[in-house]
Design a protein around this motif. Structure first.
Motif, PDB file in Angstrom:
ATOM      1  N   LYS A   3      17.692  -4.942   5.161  1.00 63.70           N
ATOM      2  CA  LYS A   3      16.377  -5.382   4.699  1.00 63.70           C
ATOM      3  C   LYS A   3      15.533  -4.203   4.244  1.00 63.70           C
ATOM      4  CE  LYS A   3      15.875  -9.676   7.237  1.00 63.70           C
ATOM      5  NZ  LYS A   3      15.081 -10.450   8.184  1.00 63.70           N
ATOM      6  N   GLU A  50      18.083 -17.186   5.540  1.00 71.67           N
ATOM      7  CA  GLU A  50      17.556 -16.277   4.515  1.00 71.67           C
ATOM      8  C   GLU A  50      18.559 -16.090   3.376  1.00 71.67           C
ATOM      9  OE1 GLU A  50      14.676 -13.107   6.734  1.00 71.67           O
ATOM     10  OE2 GLU A  50      16.795 -13.069   7.317  1.00 71.67           O
ATOM     11  N   SER A  94      18.113 -17.456  -0.498  1.00 74.75           N
ATOM     12  CA  SER A  94      18.197 -16.499  -1.602  1.00 74.75           C
ATOM     13  C   SER A  94      19.202 -16.956  -2.653  1.00 74.75           C
ATOM     14  CB  SER A  94      18.586 -15.122  -1.056  1.00 74.75           C
ATOM     15  OG  SER A  94      18.722 -14.202  -2.102  1.00 74.75           O
TER      16      SER A  94
END
Length: 108
Positions: free
Chosen positions: A18, A71, A75
């Motif tokens: 990240k 996540e 995405s």
């Protein structure tokens, strides 16, 4: 397995996925890479019947270990949903004889 990305110019750098994505480049102007990428194994036999998005998920969950499944899936959905002419994104096309190839459908 090391889950930290390092810089191509300084292997002492250790940063999670990240932070590497957010930062873009290392402070030393190097690229962020997984130092153990050659050790990562993905069984490609399991990918043969999966959709493009499912394949992307299988690969990204290994390369981005600090992202949650939700996540990664969000995405992929955001990147590919309603963006291509064909829902398969890379449909398998038959050529002459026994030849097949994948084509990338036009992005909208």
């Amino acid at each position: 397995m090391q889950n930290k990305y390092t810089s191509t110019r300084n292997d002492k750098v250790a940063i999670d996925a990240k932070a590497a994505i957010y930062k873009g480049f290392s402070d030393d102007k190097g690229l962020f890479v997984l130092p153990n990428l050659k050790d990562i194994k993905i069984n490609i036999d399991n990918l043969q019947t999966q959709s493009y998005g499912e394949i992307a998920y299988q690969i990204l969950k290994v390369l981005l270990p600090d992202f949650s499944a939700e996540e990664i899936k969000a995405s992929i959905q955001g990147a590919y949903h309603d963006s291509f002419d064909d829902d398969k994104i890379t449909p398998l096309k038959k050529s002459s004889g026994f030849s097949y190839f994948r084509t990338l459908s036009w992005a909208n």
